[in-house]
Design an enzyme around this catalytic site. Structure first.
Site, PDB file in Angstrom:
ATOM      1  N   GLN A 232      35.582  33.223  41.263  1.00 44.36           N
ATOM      2  CA  GLN A 232      35.782  32.281  40.172  1.00 44.36           C
ATOM      3  C   GLN A 232      35.654  30.827  40.617  1.00 44.36           C
ATOM      4  O   GLN A 232      35.573  29.936  39.780  1.00 44.36           O
ATOM      5  CB  GLN A 232      37.173  32.488  39.551  1.00 44.36           C
ATOM      6  CG  GLN A 232      37.358  33.831  38.863  1.00 44.36           C
ATOM      7  CD  GLN A 232      38.768  34.026  38.364  1.00 44.36           C
ATOM      8  OE1 GLN A 232      39.417  35.013  38.715  1.00 44.36           O
ATOM      9  NE2 GLN A 232      39.279  33.121  37.555  1.00 44.36           N
TER      10      GLN A 232
ATOM     11  N   PHE B 155      40.638  37.458  35.913  1.00 44.81           N
ATOM     12  CA  PHE B 155      42.041  37.252  35.539  1.00 44.81           C
ATOM     13  C   PHE B 155      42.799  36.430  36.578  1.00 44.81           C
ATOM     14  O   PHE B 155      44.019  36.503  36.659  1.00 44.81           O
ATOM     15  CB  PHE B 155      42.750  38.594  35.312  1.00 44.81           C
ATOM     16  CG  PHE B 155      41.964  39.564  34.495  1.00 44.81           C
ATOM     17  CD1 PHE B 155      41.613  39.271  33.189  1.00 44.81           C
ATOM     18  CD2 PHE B 155      41.540  40.772  35.041  1.00 44.81           C
ATOM     19  CE1 PHE B 155      40.883  40.157  32.426  1.00 44.81           C
ATOM     20  CE2 PHE B 155      40.797  41.663  34.285  1.00 44.81           C
ATOM     21  CZ  PHE B 155      40.473  41.356  32.981  1.00 44.81           C
TER      22      PHE B 155
ATOM     23  N   GLU C 143     -13.751   6.213   6.242  1.00 47.30           N
ATOM     24  CA  GLU C 143     -14.751   6.255   7.305  1.00 47.30           C
ATOM     25  C   GLU C 143     -14.589   7.402   8.302  1.00 47.30           C
ATOM     26  O   GLU C 143     -15.597   8.013   8.690  1.00 47.30           O
ATOM     27  CB  GLU C 143     -14.735   4.916   8.065  1.00 47.30           C
ATOM     28  CG  GLU C 143     -15.176   3.742   7.220  1.00 47.30           C
ATOM     29  CD  GLU C 143     -15.033   2.420   7.932  1.00 47.30           C
ATOM     30  OE1 GLU C 143     -15.866   1.535   7.720  1.00 47.30           O
ATOM     31  OE2 GLU C 143     -14.068   2.288   8.717  1.00 47.30           O
TER      32      GLU C 143
END
Length: 523
Positions: free
Chosen positions: A45, A76, A468
């Site tokens: 983590q 967790f 044109e």
């Protein structure tokens, strides 16, 4: 405490530990790399913490250590600090052996080594009045930290925040973090807050029980069946951490996104992907379609995105989304300026496209335009009918703008010979000798479509010129005729048994019937 009508003294509460029981146990793979570097794939983590620890362990700079985490199979809190020893052990072995090393703990080993939630023993004294108002609370709390420090010193901070959700009157506490012979405890989902919430509710229910304030009529009337209803308020202190993000738009329009947050199964990548799509949609470009399919979230890499921090505390998804939103806003601002510049450039350049089919009579040299399809950008046309023109009349002036200019171009490239004699005098005196386009020489199927390209700041009323520029498209009639002549010449060479590559020629302007006949029949 002196003001209390009732007191509860030396009441005890014991709270046990809890194992993380994630699906994927602790695992890591370390691969030696060139230049005294090492790459570690870790289920963690906090990749940045592992990078720092591995660097110190191996005695090499942090820029020689790359920790990569694609996703974590459940965390967790157990993959925060507890994953670092596993990643470091793999890195040390791989670094010394100069070969890849992988470690994967089985469930038994994982349960023995990773610890879990902090067990606690609590003793409390509480004083309260007859009406239930609490006047004082004192807590003595012993926290079992195990053999290592880990994050145990900050657990009291989280506990006190959860306990103070109620007004306890005079509130005091003595919290001790204790070293024991248990496995080292670490953060686990709601660390300290879970225990603090339980302690406060246990005290409240004890007080209510003493005052008989929890009587339930159903339970009084039923001997063998009992019911329980509880109302528990919670207070969770949200800690916002700095979180990096990087959004890259690639050449094909696909998007690569990197964030500091780790996907643990909490849906972080899904939220980041949605935020990216939502924020970049402000560009409002055509062809974006299902933009989510064009976005990819890249795995965490400590050398690609610095200061990733820790994925914990229930706020990493929000912080990652905010980082991505800021990145996308910067990109949108830049791309909007580019888009406006391109629109301004488009506003100063007229464009159109023509697809044309011609047929040439090889015997007479007559060129017939079978079909022409013109798409022309008029900006925001002031009058589409005028700009488009009406092909139902033979008068050149009545073709008006786009159609009229194109037909006049046909005359220049294919029909109109404005010749002079040796004295410089003009030879043609009228339509008997000067051939302008007629119903026989304009396209038999004449399709013109006006495209509205939107607002243009630098154009008067956002309108673009249509008188044109369309004439330039008529050059395609000359080019298509040249293709026919080239094929005819090749065919004649094949009939004569000559080299087909020797068929170069120059088609004059105008490419009149006599010139076309001459070029396709004579070599």
């Amino acid at each position: 405490m002196a003001e209390a009508d009732h007191k509860i003294l030396s009441a005890e509460i014991k709270l046990g530990s809890q194992y993380y029981f994630y699906m994927e146990t602790q695992t890591a793979l370390a691969v030696p790399d060139e230049d005294n570097c090492i790459v570690v794939y870790s289920s963690i983590q906090a990749p940045e913490y592992a990078e720092s620890t591995i660097s110190r362990c191996l005695g090499i700079p942090e820029h020689n250590v790359c920790v990569i985490t694609r996703r974590v199979g459940g965390g967790f809190g157990g993959k925060a600090m507890k994953a670092i020893p596993v990643a470091t052990a793999c890195a040390l072995a791989a670094y010394n052996l100069r070969r890849p090393v992988r470690m994967y703990m089985n469930r038994k080993t994982d349960m023995k080594t990773t610890g879990g939630r902090h067990p606690m023993e609590v003793t409390y004294n509480v004083g309260f009045k007859e009406d239930g108002k609490i006047t004082a609370l004192h807590l003595d709390i012993l926290i079992n930290a195990g053999i290592g420090t880990d994050i145990s010193p900050i657990i009291p901070l989280f506990m006190v925040g959860a306990i103070k959700k109620y007004d306890w009157g005079a509130f005091s506490f003595d919290i001790k973090v204790c070293r024991t012979n248990h496995s080292s405890k670490s953060a686990m989902r709601g660390p300290g807050e879970v225990q603090g919430t339980f302690i406060s509710e246990a005290v409240i229910e004890h007080v209510a029980s003493v005052l008989s304030m929890d009587v339930d009529s159903f339970n009084m009337c039923n001997k063998w069946r009992q019911r329980g209803i509880s109302r528990v308020p919670i207070v969770h202190e949200v800690l916002l951490r700095s979180n990096p993000g990087k959004v890259s738009i690639l050449g094909d329009g696909s998007v690569a996104v990197e964030v500091g947050g780790i996907e643990l199964g909490q849906g972080l990548w899904t939220k980041v992907k949605q935020m990216t799509a939502f924020s970049l949609s402000a560009i409002k470009c055509d062809g974006m379609g299902d933009f989510l399919d064009k976005i990819r979230i890249i795995q965490a890499n400590t050398l690609s995105l610095i200061q990733e921090g820790l994925t914990a505390g229930s706020t990493t998804s929000e912080c990652s989304c905010e980082a991505v939103r800021i990145c996308c806003n910067i990109l949108v601002e830049r791309l909007t300026r580019i888009k406006e510049n391109l629109q301004e450039q488009m506003g100063s350049v007229e464009w159109g496209i023509l697809i044309l089919e011609v047929e040439v009579n090889l015997l007479t040299g007559q060129t017939t335009i079978l079909q022409s399809d013109i798409i022309y950008d008029c900006g925001q046309s002031l009058n589409p009918a005028v700009d488009l023109g009406q092909a139902s009349t033979l008068c050149l002036g009545c073709f008006l703008q786009i159609e009229g200019a194109f037909v006049q171009g046909i005359g220049f490239f294919m029909l109109e010979e404005y010749l002079s004699n040796s004295d410089g005098l003009v030879i043609p005196e009228g339509t008997w000798t000067y051939k302008i386009p007629t119903i026989e020489t304009i396209p038999r199927q004449f399709n013109v479509e006006i495209m509205n390209s939107g607002h243009h700041k630098k154009r008067l009323l956002s309108s673009k010129a249509s008188g044109e520029p369309p004439l330039l498209l008529a050059v395609l009639v000359h080019c298509a005729t040249r293709v026919v002549i080239k094929e005819a010449r090749k065919q004649l060479l094949r009939w004569k048994g000559l080299n087909e590559s020797d068929s170069t020629f120059q088609l004059e302007v105008p490419a009149t019937m006599s010139i076309v006949k001459k070029l396709q029949c004579l070599l």
